[in-house]
Design an enzyme around this catalytic site. Structure first.
Site, PDB file in Angstrom:
ATOM      1  N   GLU A   1       4.698   0.742  -5.763  1.00  0.00           N
ATOM      2  CA  GLU A   1       4.330   1.630  -4.655  1.00  0.00           C
ATOM      3  C   GLU A   1       5.088   2.952  -4.726  1.00  0.00           C
ATOM      4  O   GLU A   1       4.542   4.000  -4.390  1.00  0.00           O
ATOM      5  CB  GLU A   1       4.585   0.932  -3.321  1.00  0.00           C
TER       6      GLU A   1
ATOM      7  N   MET B   1       0.840  -1.196   0.000  1.00  0.00           N
ATOM      8  CA  MET B   1       0.000   0.000   0.000  1.00  0.00           C
ATOM      9  C   MET B   1       0.870   1.238   0.000  1.00  0.00           C
ATOM     10  O   MET B   1       1.841   1.340   0.745  1.00  0.00           O
ATOM     11  CB  MET B   1      -0.922  -0.008   1.226  1.00  0.00           C
ATOM     12  N   GLU B   2       0.470   2.221  -0.809  1.00  0.00           N
ATOM     13  CA  GLU B   2       1.282   3.385  -1.123  1.00  0.00           C
ATOM     14  C   GLU B   2       1.139   4.533  -0.137  1.00  0.00           C
ATOM     15  O   GLU B   2       1.149   5.704  -0.534  1.00  0.00           O
ATOM     16  CB  GLU B   2       0.934   3.889  -2.531  1.00  0.00           C
TER      17      GLU B   2
END
Length: 849
Positions: A301, A268-269
């Site tokens: 990401e 998750m970025e």
């Protein structure tokens, strides 16, 4: 759940009224092991004084709400996870104090206790709408703000967030407080807190725009597997490439990457604080394909720091502005800046097939999706948003030119930095630098659904020379769009025992039929390959001669990308009942042992196993299983000792094993009575060998318990749960069902591991009762279990392997008349489509074999 499903219209109205000035969030993680304390001070302006709106907070035990200094009664204003706000002023201050539960589903603030050493680890996961599980928010991407986090946690913990990590202040009773600086302007869903007894390693990247501090974090029990040198190398290569290509310095100061347990996705970025599943720190030997994919994830990401974090979609309709671009940028940078120079071949062999499958399901949607509410968004993180979008962007780069494309991106980032955009903003930027009118292109490719099929149409004379040649394009009956394609056409001949390209034409294809005069007068080749070079997104078909060439000699085709296209065409033809499951399995056995792309090796072995188990005609399935078992066994035993091919083939053999000879071999490797030169029995491979024995009744609870005792990690617990789900008895299946479907306290990754393996049996009678039970659960599970738990059950526990007409009739009857949530219905409809496709393939396999 009521109140959590924010609609696009509600978000637009709230954005019309408000601007979010700032958030100050104070979290206390020392309250208990069940809940934490959250205090949010949210300042915002209102364009229409006196108006009303609402703030978001999920599952809060609210202790105090204050609006503009006026205390509000939580019992009156907090309902259905929303806080009603009335009588707004020009400038407003909302203060909310609440206790909130730790998550064990990977949503919100997830808490994990490592069984190895009882150390505690927490992390947040907020995409799409789950920041509101940790603090009070306006939960939509276009109400960006700045955030100031303060975290109270046990002294000695590591705590990181989006801003640089401060020195903690010592408090009483073994506690400490971390007071972070204010962030850049960002959306709620990319804020983050990672806190626990994490191990930390620090480096830095020195680039033309200054120094970027780099942090890598993991659990103490997996420190030995943190190959930080490789990870730092890829990280630095990514920054060097992206800062130059995008013409905009990295915007978030420092860059931390935390490898966390029980993670629901790959990564998750979060701005400056990326979280990744800690399976990316492998404890067991992996093939080259794993490291290529991990590097791709790291770069994906990082690309989000620009695509999504710096410039963010206004609403989730434009999720592709995040994911399609990050997917394209990751593969592009892998090829341009790292040692993984064949990344686009891997993309064709795996990710693109994901897109083709998704685009042929009844749930297909345009790349620019019509996400009317959050429930629609939740199910659209799929092969279209990621891989189809990236495929289209790859084609667009070829269409406008790489430098023009990057120039347009630079202008886009400069103009919209820290703001929100819609797809038209990017198209406008690309049109300005390329001089091309992209309106028709974007409508055809981004705003329509479905995939086109390209097939050659030609005549040859007695000498075997083309007298006419055209490329025919077709569409699905429900999606009547014919698109413009830029494709290559490759002609391949056998030369010195190798299949090599002798001629190549690059051309534009549009409409139902496009004449290719350049090929008239040329000899029909042994292999004719449309979309040679993989420039376009389209299904391709092979003529009879080309298909025969592949079946006989795919292992002699030297070009890896050409092979990827051939493999993809063959698999798609199998799924479309144009190539038999028997022929596809034979094709894989012919070529997989010499396939150089390890992504293809793993994918093809999985595809062929599906063809054998699900797409083959039931009347001769056991015979095909025996051939497949023997063929994979022969290849595994012949593979170079210690090679990636040996590992991939042995893994595949654990799934293929049916014959006593093979099972004896696997059990022998497992218990040490036999060995295979070069094969290391590390923990993950031991579990796979045990799975094979359990699946066929050669092992059971006693062996599973012993292996779990041997492997006392969280991975060991999860693998044991998987193995128990494989035991072919009614009692074991019932226990697995209860754990994965009925219970609420099963950790998210354990639930997923059970669900993934539940339908593996080979005994239709054993699984038959779960068709109706699955459909009964689907009626209410979305509301009763939440998005994450329900999605796992609905996706993985659908009876795909039980592909019979009776099952399809039962599912179709349910689809015709049920009260389920649309998200649940989507998964059931997709499953029904898989069964319908399997039945067609079975009929074709029966007819030709």
């Amino acid at each position: 759940m009521p109140g959590t499903n924010l609609t696009r219209d509600e978000a637009a109205e709230r954005a019309r009224l408000l601007d979010a000035t700032s958030y100050v969030v104070d979290l206390d993680l020392t309250v208990s092991d069940k809940v934490f304390a959250s205090t949010t001070t949210l300042r915002f302006t209102c364009r229409e004084p006196g108006a009303e709106t609402f703030a978001d907070l999920v599952d809060g035990d609210v202790r105090r709400i204050s609006l503009n200094g006026r205390d509000l009664d939580p019992l009156e204003v907090y309902a259905d996870h929303r806080i009603a706000l009335t009588g707004l002023a020009d400038d407003n201050e909302l203060v909310v104090e609440a206790l909130l539960p730790y998550s064990h589903t990977g949503e919100g603030l997830h808490r994990f206790v490592d069984p190895v050493d009882d150390r505690v680890y927490t992390y947040t996961q907020f995409e799409v709408p789950d920041a509101r599980r940790v603090y009070t928010t306006f939960e939509q991407p276009d109400l960006k703000s700045v955030f100031t986090f303060t975290v109270t946690a046990p002294e000695g913990w590591t705590v990181i967030s989006n801003a640089a990590t401060p020195e903690p202040e010592t408090l009483d009773e073994g506690r400490a407080r971390w007071s972070f600086g204010t962030t850049e302007r960002m959306s709620t869903y990319i804020t983050a807190i990672v806190a626990g007894e994490y191990h930390a390693v620090h480096h830095s990247y020195d680039g033309p725009h200054g120094t970027i501090p780099l942090g890598h974090f993991c659990r103490q029990s997996v420190v030995a597997h943190l190959d930080v040198e490789e990870l730092v190398e890829v990280t630095k290569q990514g920054f060097a490439f992206f800062e130059d290509a995008f013409g905009y310095p990295y915007p978030f100061g420092k860059y931390d990457q935390a490898y966390v347990p029980e993670y629901n996705m790959g990564a998750m970025e979060n701005a400056g604080c990326v979280t990744l599943r800690d399976e990316y720190l492998p404890r067991s030997r992996q093939t080259h394909a794993f490291y290529e994919q991990r590097a791709n994830t790291v770069l994906h990401e990082m690309a989000h720091m620009w695509f999504g974090d710096l410039v963010t979609m206004k609403w989730w309709d434009d999720l592709w502005l995040n994911e399609s671009f990050a997917e394209w940028a990751a593969h592009h940078s892998s090829v341009k800046a790292t040692k993984y120079t064949e990344a686009w071949t891997g993309f064709t062999n795996a990710r693109k097939n994901w897109a083709y499958r998704q685009d042929q399901l009844p749930s297909t949607h345009p790349v620019v999706a019509d996400n009317v509410d959050l429930e629609a968004v939740e199910v659209n993180f799929d092969g279209i948003t990621y891989a189809k979008g990236a495929s289209i962007l790859k084609q667009l780069v070829a269409y406008v030119g790489e430098e023009e494309f990057l120039s347009g991106l630079r202008d886009y980032f400069a103009k919209h930095a820290f703001g929100n955009t819609e797809y038209g903003d990017l198209v406008t930027a690309l049109e300005a630098v390329s001089g091309r009118d992209l309106a028709a292109w974007s409508k055809a490719w981004l705003q329509t659904s479905g995939v086109n099929t390209l097939r050659p149409s030609f005549d040859v004379d007695e000498a075997g020379t083309f007298t006419s040649f055209a490329v025919e394009q077709s569409h699905h009956p429900d999606f009547a769009t014919l698109r413009p394609h830029r494709i290559g056409i490759g002609l391949y001949e056998v030369d010195g025992g190798r299949l090599v390209r002798t001629h190549h034409v690059e051309t534009d294809v549009d409409g139902a039929s496009t004449e290719i005069p350049e090929l008239v007068g040329r000899s029909q080749p042994a292999l004719l390959l449309l979309n040679d070079g993989d420039l376009s997104y389209a299904k391709i078909r092979l003529d009879d001669r080309s298909l025969a060439t592949l079946v006989a000699s795919i292992d002699t085709l030297d070009d890896s990308l050409a092979r990827a296209l051939c493999w993809g065409a063959a698999w798609d033809m199998t799924r479309d009942a144009e190539l038999s499951a028997t022929a596809f399995a034979s094709l894989v056995l012919q070529g997989v042992a010499t396939e150089s792309d390890l992504t293809a090796v793993s994918a093809l072995l999985r595809y062929a196993q599906t063809a054998v188990d699900v797409y083959s005609a039931p009347e001769h399935r056991e015979a095909l299983r025996a051939r497949w078992d023997a063929g994979v066994r022969e290849l595994a035993l012949a593979a170079e000792p210690g090679s990636d091919h040996q590992l991939a083939l042995v893994r595949a053999l654990t799934a293929a094993a049916h014959a006593d000879e093979t099972l004896d071999l696997l059990v022998g490797w497992y218990d040490g009575s036999q060995s295979l030169e070069g094969l290391s029995l590390d923990p993950d491979l031991r579990w796979l060998l045990l799975y094979a024995a359990v699946r066929r009744g050669r092992a059971g609870e006693e062996e599973i318990a012993a292996e779990q005792e041997r492997d006392g990690t969280i991975s060991g617990r999860e693998r044991a749960a998987s193995a128990r789900a494989l035991i072919p008895t009614p009692e074991a299946k019932e226990a697995a069902w209860q754990t994965a479907v009925e219970r609420d306290n099963t950790p998210n990754e354990t639930q997923r591991q059970i669900a993934v393996h539940f339908q593996e049996s080979g005994d239709d009678a054993l699984l038959a009762p779960y068709v109706d039970r699955y459909l009964e659960a689907a009626e209410t599970i979305w509301e009763s279990k939440g998005v994450q738990r329900s999605r796992v059950v609905l996706q993985w526990m659908f009876p795909r392997t039980h592909a019979t007409q009776a099952v399809l009739d039962r599912v179709d009857a349910w689809l015709a008349d049920n009260p389920a949530n649309p998200g649940a219905v989507r998964f059931v409809r997709e499953g029904a489509d898989d069964v319908r496709r399997a039945l067609a393939a079975q009929a074709f396999d029966a007819a030709v074999n």
